[in-house]
Write a protein that holds these residues in place. Structure first.
Motif, short mmCIF file in Angstrom:
data_model
loop_
_atom_site.label_atom_id
_atom_site.label_comp_id
_atom_site.label_asym_id
_atom_site.label_seq_id
_atom_site.Cartn_x
_atom_site.Cartn_y
_atom_site.Cartn_z
N GLN A 1 59.83 -21.03 27.37
CA GLN A 1 59.12 -19.91 26.73
C GLN A 1 60.03 -19.17 25.76
O GLN A 1 59.60 -18.75 24.68
CB GLN A 1 58.59 -18.96 27.80
CG GLN A 1 57.43 -19.54 28.60
CD GLN A 1 57.01 -18.65 29.76
OE1 GLN A 1 57.72 -17.71 30.12
NE2 GLN A 1 55.88 -18.96 30.37
N GLU A 2 61.30 -19.03 26.13
CA GLU A 2 62.27 -18.37 25.24
C GLU A 2 62.43 -19.17 23.95
O GLU A 2 62.46 -18.61 22.85
CB GLU A 2 63.61 -18.23 25.95
CG GLU A 2 64.65 -17.48 25.13
CD GLU A 2 66.01 -17.41 25.81
OE1 GLU A 2 66.96 -16.90 25.18
OE2 GLU A 2 66.14 -17.87 26.97
N LEU A 3 62.51 -20.50 24.09
CA LEU A 3 62.64 -21.36 22.90
C LEU A 3 61.41 -21.24 22.01
O LEU A 3 61.54 -21.11 20.78
CB LEU A 3 62.83 -22.82 23.34
CG LEU A 3 62.88 -23.86 22.21
CD1 LEU A 3 64.08 -23.62 21.30
CD2 LEU A 3 62.91 -25.28 22.78
N ALA A 4 60.23 -21.26 22.62
CA ALA A 4 59.00 -21.17 21.83
C ALA A 4 58.93 -19.85 21.07
O ALA A 4 58.55 -19.81 19.89
CB ALA A 4 57.79 -21.31 22.75
N THR A 5 59.34 -18.77 21.74
CA THR A 5 59.33 -17.46 21.10
C THR A 5 60.29 -17.42 19.91
O THR A 5 59.97 -16.92 18.83
CB THR A 5 59.69 -16.36 22.11
OG1 THR A 5 58.75 -16.38 23.18
CG2 THR A 5 59.68 -14.99 21.46
N LEU A 6 61.51 -17.96 20.11
CA LEU A 6 62.51 -17.96 19.03
C LEU A 6 62.06 -18.83 17.86
O LEU A 6 62.28 -18.49 16.70
CB LEU A 6 63.85 -18.45 19.57
CG LEU A 6 64.60 -17.48 20.49
CD1 LEU A 6 65.86 -18.14 21.05
CD2 LEU A 6 64.97 -16.20 19.76
N GLN A 7 61.41 -19.95 18.17
CA GLN A 7 60.95 -20.84 17.09
C GLN A 7 59.80 -20.20 16.31
O GLN A 7 59.73 -20.34 15.08
CB GLN A 7 60.50 -22.18 17.68
CG GLN A 7 61.68 -23.05 18.16
CD GLN A 7 61.22 -24.31 18.85
OE1 GLN A 7 60.13 -24.37 19.43
NE2 GLN A 7 62.05 -25.34 18.80
N GLU A 8 58.91 -19.49 17.02
CA GLU A 8 57.78 -18.84 16.35
C GLU A 8 58.25 -17.74 15.40
O GLU A 8 57.65 -17.51 14.35
CB GLU A 8 56.83 -18.25 17.40
CG GLU A 8 56.01 -19.29 18.14
CD GLU A 8 55.19 -18.66 19.26
OE1 GLU A 8 55.19 -17.41 19.37
OE2 GLU A 8 54.55 -19.42 20.02
N THR A 9 59.31 -17.08 15.75
CA THR A 9 59.78 -15.93 14.95
C THR A 9 60.95 -16.29 14.03
O THR A 9 61.53 -15.40 13.41
CB THR A 9 60.21 -14.79 15.89
OG1 THR A 9 61.28 -15.24 16.75
CG2 THR A 9 59.06 -14.32 16.75
N GLN A 10 61.28 -17.57 13.94
CA GLN A 10 62.47 -17.96 13.18
C GLN A 10 62.36 -17.59 11.70
O GLN A 10 63.30 -17.06 11.10
CB GLN A 10 62.72 -19.46 13.33
CG GLN A 10 64.05 -19.90 12.73
CD GLN A 10 64.38 -21.35 13.08
OE1 GLN A 10 63.51 -22.11 13.51
NE2 GLN A 10 65.64 -21.72 12.91
N GLN A 11 61.20 -17.86 11.09
CA GLN A 11 61.05 -17.59 9.66
C GLN A 11 61.15 -16.09 9.37
O GLN A 11 61.87 -15.68 8.45
CB GLN A 11 59.70 -18.14 9.18
CG GLN A 11 59.54 -18.04 7.66
CD GLN A 11 58.28 -18.75 7.18
OE1 GLN A 11 57.57 -19.36 7.97
NE2 GLN A 11 58.02 -18.68 5.89
#
Length: 554
Positions: free
Chosen positions: A171-181
């Protein structure tokens, strides 16, 4: 264990007090007498939902109290301790229900929300209704039963821990990937702002000093002129100054004092004033000498002061808050940079967590498979004892570690049954009748009795659809179950009723206008009469009495 149940103004019960014993208690009575009323009242004490029609007609409220002996129930004692309830050897659950449907709940005399009644009840008693045997056809119930038999709590806890760790990292990875841009754009803006404030490098409380210095230097010529004039008046004017005038005054008053001593204190006061004026003159002289009109230094102060004001407007803050803003922006930039670093490491951490989960899940699967073989053999034997002579029982453990991950492992558990020769094993709900499911459920309860958390079990007519030798074996199984836990059974079968260590009889009395339900404990002789009634109906014969005595003796 349950030791006392008090029922007041509930359904058709006006007042009822029931004492319960350890071992097996059977409850019998005529159809419609209300054999399940005590069980329903107990259910409300344990947190069941209340409705308005449970209150006896023309009464304001129903009052239900269940008392449990918890002296040998450490889990219940710990729960009460952790929730700050008074502790002794008893736990008293009370429910008061008004005729309007409102209810109040109490534990050991303390008002509690209904949720707490439900929490503690799970550690005190379990109630199995007429249709609860259907639960064993559910996959999650089957998995729970197999795990209870295997008694591998440490493995379950380990699987749950590693699954939650893997899930949290994912879940942490998904959150970081979603907000990366958006994070990259924010990082660019923060870097620009931090660089700008780095170049200015404002110190803590610097703006306050800058403001003071700016006011001072912008009025420097005025300060020089005023301080010089003040010095001229105090001391430097040769024609007239305050200090010389005060000295002349002192001399005149001294001449007066030579004639009249009354005025002497005035001389002392004037001398003190002269000393203070001389000190003030020296301080003012020093201040005047320190004032320097340095254009370059003033320009530096003016530039820095105006830049601070401009930066504050740009960042929409007060100039005094620039230092703290600079600090906060640097922290935000550090956090975003650490997110990027975290992103690069997360993939490996997720792989490690998944491998740890898979290792423990495979160990759990092996434990389940080993226990499934033992449980299958035990249930098969019990089925044959319960008049399913060709019965076969199999616990199927199907694993899918590659695609299925959950807090309870990667296994699908299915209870498979065959009841006739040549019949292949199939899912229970497809091949077993309600009576057969009830017997299989009872066999599971007996086998799992050592793992039962609650020290009391109630069976509300779970023997429906059973008769003859099967009923006798059901009674024996319930009696075996009572060796490890208190068993209370509502039954219509004489073979089951005769196995109880205690037998309660439910009767209904009416005067044509009012109806009441009564519960009495039967003596040994009364038990013979009641067992005979269950055997023969209303026409009790010598043969039925003899059969009743034989059942009780067995």
């Amino acid at each position: 264990m349950l030791i006392h149940l008090s029922i007041q103004n509930f359904a058709i019960v006006k007042s009822l007090e029931v004492e319960w014993r350890s071992g097996m208690t059977t409850i019998t009575g005529e159809t419609g007498a209300g054999k399940s009323i005590a069980i329903d009242a107990l259910g409300l004490c344990l947190g069941d939902r209340a409705v308005t029609n449970v209150v006896r007609p023309n009464c304001k409220q129903a009052n239900l109290v269940a008392t449990f002996d918890i002296s040998k129930n450490p889990k219940a004692i710990n729960w009460l301790t952790n929730n700050d309830f008074s502790i002794d050897d008893e736990c008293i659950l009370r429910r008061v229900i008004s005729s309007e449907g409102r209810s109040k709940s109490y534990i050991n005399g303390t008002p509690v929300p209904l949720a707490q009644l439900k929490d503690i009840s799970q550690l005190l008693i379990n109630i199995h209704g007429q249709h609860d045997h259907q639960l064993i056809t559910k996959s999650h119930t089957q998995k729970h039963m197999l795990d209870a038999f295997a008694n591998h709590h440490d493995l379950l806890d380990s699987v749950k821990f590693h699954y939650q760790k893997w899930q949290g990292l994912s879940q942490e990875l998904a959150t970081l990937q979603e907000t990366q841009q958006s994070r990259e754009a924010q990082q660019q803006l923060l870097q620009y702002q931090v660089n700008e404030l780095d170049d200015f490098s404002m110190l803590a409380d610097e703006f306050t000093q800058l403001e003071q210095d700016y006011k001072k230097y912008s009025n420097c010529q005025h300060l020089l002129d005023n301080s010089l004039q003040a010095l001229h008046l105090l001391n430097d004017n040769e024609q007239f100054n305050i200090n010389d005038a005060l000295r002349s005054c002192i001399e005149k008053v001294a001449e007066i004092a030579n004639v009249d001593q009354v005025i002497s204190p005035v001389i002392e006061q004037m001398n003190d004033a002269l000393l203070q004026l001389e000190d003030a003159s020296q301080e003012l002289q020093s201040y005047h000498e320190r004032l320097e009109l340095d254009p370059e230094h003033f320009q530096h102060i003016e530039d820095r002061y105006s830049t601070a004001i401009q930066l504050a407007k740009k960042h929409q803050t007060q100039p005094e808050a620039l230092y703290q803003l600079h600090h906060d922006l640097k922290q935000q930039l550090t956090m975003i940079s650490s997110d990027e670093t975290r992103l690069t490491h997360l993939h490996q951490e997720i792989d490690d967590a998944k491998n740890q989960y898979l290792d423990t899940a495979k160990a759990l699967t092996q434990s389940r498979q080993s226990s499934a073989e033992k449980l299958s053999a035990l249930i098969t034997d019990s089925m044959r004892e319960l008049n399913m002579e060709h019965g076969q029982f199999n616990v199927a453990v199907n694993s899918n570690h590659a695609d299925k991950m959950s807090a309870t492992g990667s296994d699908d558990i299915n209870f498979l049954v065959s009841l006739n020769p040549g019949q292949s094993l199939d899912i229970m709900s497809k091949v077993a009748s309600g009576g057969e499911l009830s017997r299989i459920s009872l066999a599971l309860q007996v086998i799992l009795s050592h793992q039962i958390t609650a020290p009391s079990l109630i069976f509300d007519e779970v023997d429906v659809g059973i008769s003859g030798p099967t009923a006798a074996m059901v009674g024996t199984k319930l009696q075996q179950l009572a060796a490890n836990t208190q068993v209370i059974c509502v039954t219509h079968l004489p073979q089951v009723a005769s196995k109880g260590h205690q037998q309660l009889f439910v009767s209904k009395l009416t005067d044509g206008e009012h109806t009441e339900t009564n519960v009495t404990e039967l003596s040994q002789q009364a038990r013979v009469q009641e067992i005979a009634r269950l055997l023969a109906g209303d026409q009790i014969t010598d043969s039925s009495l003899a059969n009743a005595q034989e059942l009780l003796a067995s």
